[in-house]
Design a protein around this motif. Sequence first.
Motif, short mmCIF file in Angstrom:
data_model
loop_
_atom_site.label_atom_id
_atom_site.label_comp_id
_atom_site.label_asym_id
_atom_site.label_seq_id
_atom_site.Cartn_x
_atom_site.Cartn_y
_atom_site.Cartn_z
N SER A 160 0.87 -1.36 -0.05
CA SER A 160 0.00 -0.17 -0.01
C SER A 160 0.70 1.37 0.03
O SER A 160 1.66 1.36 0.81
CB SER A 160 -1.02 0.20 1.17
N GLN A 204 -5.89 -0.61 -7.32
CA GLN A 204 -6.06 -0.84 -5.65
C GLN A 204 -6.98 -1.65 -5.27
O GLN A 204 -7.83 -1.81 -5.46
CB GLN A 204 -5.94 0.58 -5.06
N LEU A 222 -1.32 -2.64 -4.29
CA LEU A 222 -1.46 -2.16 -5.61
C LEU A 222 -1.18 -3.28 -6.72
O LEU A 222 0.24 -3.78 -6.54
CB LEU A 222 -0.74 -0.68 -5.62
#
Length: 376
Positions: free
Chosen positions: A227, A279, A285
């Motif tokens: 993240s 996402q 990601l």
Amino acid sequence: MANIQREFDLAIVGAGIVGMSCALAAVRRRLKVVVIERSARACGASVRNFGFITVTGQERETVWRRARRSREVWQEVARQAGIPVVQRGLWAAARRPESAAVLEAFLRTDMAEGCRLLTPAAARQQCPQLRSPGLEAVLASPHELRVESRDAIPLLADWLAREHGVAFRWETAVRELALPKIETSRGPLSAAAAVVCPGDDLVTLYPERLADAGVGLCTLQMLRLESPGFVLPGTMLADLSLVRYGGFADLPEAAALRRRLESEQPEHLRHGVHLIIAQSADGSLVVGDSHRYEKAPSPFAGQAIEGLILDEYRAATGLGPPAVQERWTGTYAVAAERDVLIESPGPEVRLVVVTSGIGASTGFAIGEEVIEGLYG
């Protein structure tokens, strides 16, 4: 095993998104359906991608229409099958004047309904964590959905079995298809009709037809990054994507952008690199990808190509990429000058292969068309 059901109205070979889409369209006609899959679960292109249901930027006319319809079905099915929609919307960031011109031209088409073109200031206000250097404009679309593919496809199969009575024969290979008889590795089945959705298996069933249609394979490199610590405003595209997606690339304004990219990023273009940043619910990601065309998919992910992908990530976001959590290679069928192959090897048989890597975006509409063609 003695009481296993063996007679069906329709047999579907392949449990990827196209096979599932055909199964859904068939059970909505109250047909008795079996899905036959050689693996223990779907593990091909349908679970190795972004899970990105893309409408904006799809090629005009047929593909765009299919994408819009598929998005409608995804919304219905996700709600009913308990499939989380983990991200909504598209954020196409242009950092060259030529890219901004493509977005402005797209906004003048009928395909841009509901989309907005944001100034750099407005974009930074909406997501100040993104620091794209030289940002010219952002196309914001509300139409896109994203699901986690590796979770969504099994949940879809479970729902089709539980709520619609679809029979699944996992770890079962089809050896011969001579309707109504179907010879499998776990004994015979019978069906009045069949849809063969082989995905990237181009040699087991109807290999001559696939070869005659020029169907080959594409391998792509994918990453999952940790993240970044904030929520993206939508699944991100960047300049390189505008010369890959037909809805953008077919515009006259895209020619100038392609010329500039050929001068500034020839290696990215040579390896088919363009940027998608999607996402997940945990903030991580999914980032990619590259495109390598060959007869056999390569299982090896090159560090140099990964570097090109991460370089584009830096350029588009203005941020250093977070640490890599996962790496994998995807593969899908491809053919020049077509998005999907639909053929009739027999009067009650359809051979269906998405040949453009957009099965998640168009599969449900294709399934409806195939079943409509079989049953009218």
